[in-house]
Design a protein around this motif. Sequence first.
Motif, PDB file in Angstrom:
ATOM      1  N   SER B  62       0.846  -1.210   0.000  1.00  0.00           N
ATOM      2  CA  SER B  62       0.000   0.000   0.000  1.00  0.00           C
ATOM      3  C   SER B  62       0.867   1.240   0.000  1.00  0.00           C
ATOM      4  O   SER B  62       0.539   2.253  -0.634  1.00  0.00           O
ATOM      5  N   GLN B  98      -7.755   0.563  -0.345  1.00  0.00           N
ATOM      6  CA  GLN B  98      -8.060  -0.685   0.329  1.00  0.00           C
ATOM      7  C   GLN B  98      -9.217  -0.469   1.325  1.00  0.00           C
ATOM      8  O   GLN B  98      -9.975  -1.385   1.598  1.00  0.00           O
ATOM      9  N   ASP B 175      -5.623  -1.084  -4.837  1.00  0.00           N
ATOM     10  CA  ASP B 175      -5.050  -1.679  -3.630  1.00  0.00           C
ATOM     11  C   ASP B 175      -5.974  -2.768  -3.082  1.00  0.00           C
ATOM     12  O   ASP B 175      -7.001  -2.457  -2.474  1.00  0.00           O
ATOM     13  N   GLU B 176      -5.618  -3.999  -3.318  1.00  0.00           N
ATOM     14  CA  GLU B 176      -6.437  -5.143  -2.896  1.00  0.00           C
ATOM     15  C   GLU B 176      -7.925  -4.882  -3.077  1.00  0.00           C
ATOM     16  O   GLU B 176      -8.697  -4.995  -2.128  1.00  0.00           O
TER      17      GLU B 176
HETATM   18 MG   LIG Z   1      -2.207  -2.604   2.196  1.00  0.00          MG
END
Ligand SMILES: [Mg+2]
Lengths: 293, 269
Positions: B62, B98, B175-176
């Motif tokens: 991140s 995220q 991000d994810e």
């Molecule tokens: Mg992360």
Amino acid sequence: MSQTRFPLPLRPEVEFDVKAPKELGDVAKPLSFFEKLAANGAVRHGVILIVVALIWEIYARYLDRPLSFPTFLDTLEALRDGFASGVIPARLSVTLQTLVIGYFIGLTIAAVLTTVAVTSRIGTDLLSTFTAMFNPLPAIALLPLALLWFGLGRPSLVFVIVHSVLWAVALNMHSGFLSVSETLRMAGRTFGLKGLRFVFGILIPAAFPAILAGLKIGWAFAWRTLIAAELVFGVSSGQGGLGWYIFEKRNTLDTASVFAGLLTVMAVGLIIEAVIFRLIEAKTVRRWGMQRG
Amino acid sequence: MALMMDQALAQTTSSSPLLSVDGVTLQYKTPDHLVTATYRISFDIQRHERFVLLGPSGCGKSTILKAMAGFLYPVEGCITLKNHVVDGPGPDRMMVFQEFDQLLPWKTVEQNVAYPMRVNGIGAQDAKARALDALAKVNLSKFADAYPHMLSGGMKQRVAIARAMAMKPDVLLMDEPYAALDALTRRKMQEELLQLWEDIGFTLVFVTHSIEEAVVIGSRIVLLSPHPGQVRAEINCAHLGLNERASPEFAELTGRISHMLFDGQNVAH
Ligand SMILES: [Mg+2]
Ligand SMILES: Nc1ncnc2c1ncn2[C@@H]1O[C@H](COP(=O)(O)OP(=O)(O)OP(=O)(O)O)[C@@H](O)[C@H]1O
């Protein structure tokens, strides 16, 4: 896994047929008339008010001393007369004008102070020192000083109101800005928002629950302070406000009208706090899911 | 395999990278610590690549993504986009965060998607049309008028994806994005993303800690070591997608990656 320390019970597997939602009948059904009535806060509050009025009326008649405790019906009559003769509306409008002027000056200064505070370190320190110093000081305590500086009249009242609004609102706004989440800030900045556009596009709406709380507290302070100030030094340049009305009626021992004045003070406070601010809340923070209720 | 390598090699030599991360060290200053999140990381991202950052939790994925977006400045090294040093966030690099609270709660789903376009001078009509189009792509047309607090976590994430895609940025940073989704929806979103890439060919930087997802989504994977993150390897996997999941090659690659990530530690996967 077949050999564990804890013996698991042997149970048969089962499968069930699941009904389609349509076959389940009423999944959502409207409430009955009385259920809706009971769920309505206004109705419940109304019932309490009626009961209180009844007790008041009965007790006052039993006491039978209209000079110190008029009956509910007498008070209503005084209230009606006050409105019919145009005295209460005139006094109320004087009070509200002073209040609105003071409130908005206070808000403006609070907004400027907070903006300076979020943009610079020294601003933050200034704001926190000032609020810590002035917040505990009851606005009404400044009245003698205000009279000395501005003389008898509206400017003194406005000064006191500004003081009562300013610190509460600034404090709330500032903590509101500080609590805006890092993710929201970053999201705003990826959109390309900067400076004032960022403040208006992200910070203010994101901090709106806190700002609104500040506005409510500021309003409550200002309203109480103003009525008290008017009571203390009453009339200015021939036109007094609601506080002066109450004071005046006491001097002529027109107690029913004193009660009528007090009821008006309560009613206005209630309308602003429970109706106007509620409405703003319902249209904003509640609708956005930023505040529960 | 060798052919792929040659192609990749040819590309890197023929054109300068779109985004280049060069010897980047990133640190966080907390009141009583200096935390080094990544250490001297270098990689290049070419236009149209689907670039995946893969590594264990806390390795700084991140953090690198935020640095590419322009929120963090390297203490060492530099990040360049189209040969310009990244010096702040901008709409040419849209990011899907995220966290779940990245939507503006005071705007409806549709307004949320349209807002960045409006900020950047796209007309109301146009922005609305593009927003609705993007919402249709993530299967949320029905919720256009809902407020974010009425959506589930996964749905919020999809709105954020629609918002980023509608902007048609140079680079899409994610991000994810699918970590919160159920397996079925995740698969669907992966398909959508790959389809969208086929249509538009945007450059994608995708963070994940799922090896399987990395291989499916990525055309190239960077493996990061555990905290503080360093580059462990760069791997090509453009030839492996959703349809190759059952192939022995896929299993071989995921095995190799997992071995490299956990360095012989006995971790079942
Ligand atoms: Mg992360
Ligand atoms: N705001 C912060 N302040 C201080 N340290 C931080 C901060 N954010 C992250 N870190 C540290 O930096 C390191 C990398 O964090 P980062 O969030 O980039 O990890 P990640 O790879 O994204 O992990 P995950 O897969 O769990 O999201 C971690 O060790 C973390 O403790």
